[in-house]
Scaffold this active site. Structure first.
Site, PDB file in Angstrom:
ATOM      1  N   VAL A  75       2.312  16.518  -0.982  1.00  0.00           N
ATOM      2  CA  VAL A  75       3.011  15.679  -1.967  1.00  0.00           C
ATOM      3  C   VAL A  75       2.573  15.968  -3.402  1.00  0.00           C
ATOM      4  CG1 VAL A  75       3.489  13.791  -0.348  1.00  0.00           C
ATOM      5  CG2 VAL A  75       1.366  13.746  -1.708  1.00  0.00           C
ATOM      6  N   TYR A 168     -10.508   6.778  -6.946  1.00  0.00           N
ATOM      7  CA  TYR A 168      -9.535   6.133  -6.044  1.00  0.00           C
ATOM      8  C   TYR A 168      -9.000   4.848  -6.678  1.00  0.00           C
ATOM      9  CZ  TYR A 168      -7.669   3.982  -1.770  1.00  0.00           C
ATOM     10  OH  TYR A 168      -6.857   3.382  -0.838  1.00  0.00           O
TER      11      TYR A 168
HETATM   12  P1  NAP Z   1      -5.239   8.178   6.830  1.00  0.00           P
HETATM   13  O1  NAP Z   1      -5.439   7.696   8.241  1.00  0.00           O
HETATM   14  O2  NAP Z   1      -6.304   9.047   6.229  1.00  0.00           O
HETATM   15  O3  NAP Z   1      -3.822   8.945   6.773  1.00  0.00           O
HETATM   16  C1  NAP Z   1      -3.442   9.586   5.582  1.00  0.00           C
HETATM   17  C2  NAP Z   1      -2.128  10.301   5.816  1.00  0.00           C
HETATM   18  O4  NAP Z   1      -1.744  10.951   4.584  1.00  0.00           O
HETATM   19  C3  NAP Z   1      -2.206  11.392   6.875  1.00  0.00           C
HETATM   20  O5  NAP Z   1      -0.985  11.417   7.605  1.00  0.00           O
HETATM   21  C4  NAP Z   1      -2.333  12.661   6.037  1.00  0.00           C
HETATM   22  O6  NAP Z   1      -1.814  13.762   6.764  1.00  0.00           O
HETATM   23  C5  NAP Z   1      -1.452  12.323   4.831  1.00  0.00           C
HETATM   24  N1  NAP Z   1      -1.768  13.088   3.624  1.00  0.00           N
HETATM   25  C6  NAP Z   1      -2.943  13.162   2.963  1.00  0.00           C
HETATM   26  N2  NAP Z   1      -2.833  13.969   1.894  1.00  0.00           N
HETATM   27  C7  NAP Z   1      -1.552  14.435   1.879  1.00  0.00           C
HETATM   28  C8  NAP Z   1      -0.823  15.287   1.019  1.00  0.00           C
HETATM   29  N3  NAP Z   1      -1.394  15.867  -0.046  1.00  0.00           N
HETATM   30  N4  NAP Z   1       0.475  15.531   1.290  1.00  0.00           N
HETATM   31  C9  NAP Z   1       1.084  14.955   2.364  1.00  0.00           C
HETATM   32  N5  NAP Z   1       0.451  14.117   3.212  1.00  0.00           N
HETATM   33  C10 NAP Z   1      -0.861  13.868   2.978  1.00  0.00           C
HETATM   34  O7  NAP Z   1      -5.034   6.967   5.806  1.00  0.00           O
HETATM   35  P2  NAP Z   1      -4.617   5.416   6.025  1.00  0.00           P
HETATM   36  O8  NAP Z   1      -5.855   4.626   6.171  1.00  0.00           O
HETATM   37  O9  NAP Z   1      -3.535   5.308   7.022  1.00  0.00           O
HETATM   38  O10 NAP Z   1      -4.059   5.111   4.563  1.00  0.00           O
HETATM   39  C11 NAP Z   1      -2.715   5.343   4.204  1.00  0.00           C
HETATM   40  C12 NAP Z   1      -2.489   4.870   2.772  1.00  0.00           C
HETATM   41  O11 NAP Z   1      -2.894   3.507   2.645  1.00  0.00           O
HETATM   42  C13 NAP Z   1      -3.286   5.650   1.732  1.00  0.00           C
HETATM   43  O12 NAP Z   1      -2.521   5.773   0.529  1.00  0.00           O
HETATM   44  C14 NAP Z   1      -4.486   4.739   1.474  1.00  0.00           C
HETATM   45  O13 NAP Z   1      -5.053   4.943   0.197  1.00  0.00           O
HETATM   46  C15 NAP Z   1      -3.823   3.377   1.582  1.00  0.00           C
HETATM   47  N6  NAP Z   1      -4.748   2.289   1.887  1.00  0.00           N
HETATM   48  C16 NAP Z   1      -5.498   2.308   3.025  1.00  0.00           C
HETATM   49  C17 NAP Z   1      -6.360   1.246   3.302  1.00  0.00           C
HETATM   50  C18 NAP Z   1      -7.214   1.197   4.541  1.00  0.00           C
HETATM   51  O14 NAP Z   1      -8.093   0.334   4.632  1.00  0.00           O
HETATM   52  N7  NAP Z   1      -6.985   2.060   5.533  1.00  0.00           N
HETATM   53  C19 NAP Z   1      -6.460   0.190   2.385  1.00  0.00           C
HETATM   54  C20 NAP Z   1      -5.681   0.199   1.238  1.00  0.00           C
HETATM   55  C21 NAP Z   1      -4.822   1.258   1.004  1.00  0.00           C
HETATM   56  P3  NAP Z   1      -2.474  15.248   6.610  1.00  0.00           P
HETATM   57  O15 NAP Z   1      -3.920  15.085   6.920  1.00  0.00           O
HETATM   58  O16 NAP Z   1      -1.718  16.094   7.553  1.00  0.00           O
HETATM   59  O17 NAP Z   1      -2.222  15.622   5.213  1.00  0.00           O
END
Ligand code: NAP
Length: 265
Positions: A75, A168
């Site tokens: 992205v 972040y």
């Molecule tokens: P996650 O398990 O690490 O999953 C992240 C996803 O993003 C993976 O599918 C990864 O796939 C993809 N990704 C990462 N970099 C990318 C890139 N450059 N281009 C395309 N895809 C990319 O994270 P999550 O915990 O589900 O979090 C998802 C979102 O919620 C994030 O924006 C995070 O900051 C936000 N968030 C999470 C939490 C929490 O507690 N978990 C809290 C607040 C906000 P690849 O590895 O294949 O790239």
């Protein structure tokens, strides 16, 4: 119900809508892709590297009767984003819903954070939301409608503790302001732009931290939330379906916090 009465159940119906979820191979993105499909949407799953897992999510959605496919795109790379947008248009013909979910965390105390770490964080979390919104937004403007939902964070509102990740926090605050700016610019095109700001949600991202710091939930993450626990990915689905659907038609530029009350005190 009489013929002209509002069908409140159908306000949440997404039948026939075409959606993109970035980062939909796992965690929050996977749950949101499945939730959109459960409400009737066809969903394109975009990932940078985990294409097999994204294809598994697409297969699950297809088994449930909706169309879905997986695409590889970083992205933060505008050429990838243009290609990805074109590929979705070729398959689906239009894009009604965009979930900008892809994100990374590279924790580091500010005095030790390299410029490369800082820039990588901004590139994925903020440039990525801008680039995908820009290219998909153009299609939505041409179609005269759409709903964009950015996954921000409580970290865009507060400096959550004890882990240090200034980059972040700043990237997510940027996502919140970008949400408001795009909502303002694109309201005249019937494109709504909103965000959700999750608190701590159990995913592989948080599991990585928990492996090294097993006490952090009890001592910090749950303790900080008035509901005294962390959340599940399913607990984010309702707010996203609301924003994606006609139920959210008068909501734009909003950041919905879903954090178990973590940012209340
Ligand atoms: P996650 O398990 O690490 O999953 C992240 C996803 O993003 C993976 O599918 C990864 O796939 C993809 N990704 C990462 N970099 C990318 C890139 N450059 N281009 C395309 N895809 C990319 O994270 P999550 O915990 O589900 O979090 C998802 C979102 O919620 C994030 O924006 C995070 O900051 C936000 N968030 C999470 C939490 C929490 O507690 N978990 C809290 C607040 C906000 P690849 O590895 O294949 O790239």
């Amino acid at each position: 119900m009489s013929d002209n009465a509002t069908d409140y159940h159908r306000l949440f119906d997404l039948t026939g809508r075409k959606a993109i979820v970035t980062g939909g191979s796992r965690g929050i993105g996977k749950a949101l892709a499945e939730a959109l499909a459960a409400h009737g949407a066809d969903v394109a799953i975009v990932v940078r590297s985990t294409l097999d897992r994204a294809q598994d999510v697409a297969n699950t959605i297809k088994a449930g009767g909706r169309d879905s496919f997986a695409l590889q795109a970083d992205v933060s790379d505008e050429a990838h984003v243009e290609r990805m947008t074109q590929a979705v248009i070729e398959r689906f013909g239009r894009i009604d819903i965009l979930i900008n979910n892809a994100g990374i965390v590279l924790p580091a105390p500010a005095e030790e954070c390299s410029l490369d770490q800082w820039r990588q964080t901004m590139a994925v979390n903020l440039d990525g939301v801008f680039l995908v919104s820009k290219h998909v937004g153009r299609r939505m403007i041409a179609q005269k409608g759409g709903s964009i939902i950015n996954i921000g964070s409580m970290s865009g509102r507060i400096v959550n503790w004890p882990f240090r990740h200034a980059a972040y926090n700043v990237s997510k605050a940027g996502v919140h302001m970008l949400t408001k700016a795009l909502a303002t610019e694109w309201a005249e095109h019937n494109v709504r732009v909103n965000a959700i700001a999750p608190g701590y949600i159990r995913t592989e991202l948080t599991d990585e931290v928990l492996r090294e710091h097993p006490d952090v939930v009890a001592n910090h993450w749950a303790k900080g939330a008035v509901q005294n626990r962390i959340g599940t990915v399913e607990e984010l689905a309702g707010s996203v379906v609301y924003l994606a659907s006609n139920a959210g038609s008068f909501t734009t530029g909003e950041i919905i916090t879903v954090d178990g009350g973590l940012t209340l005190r």
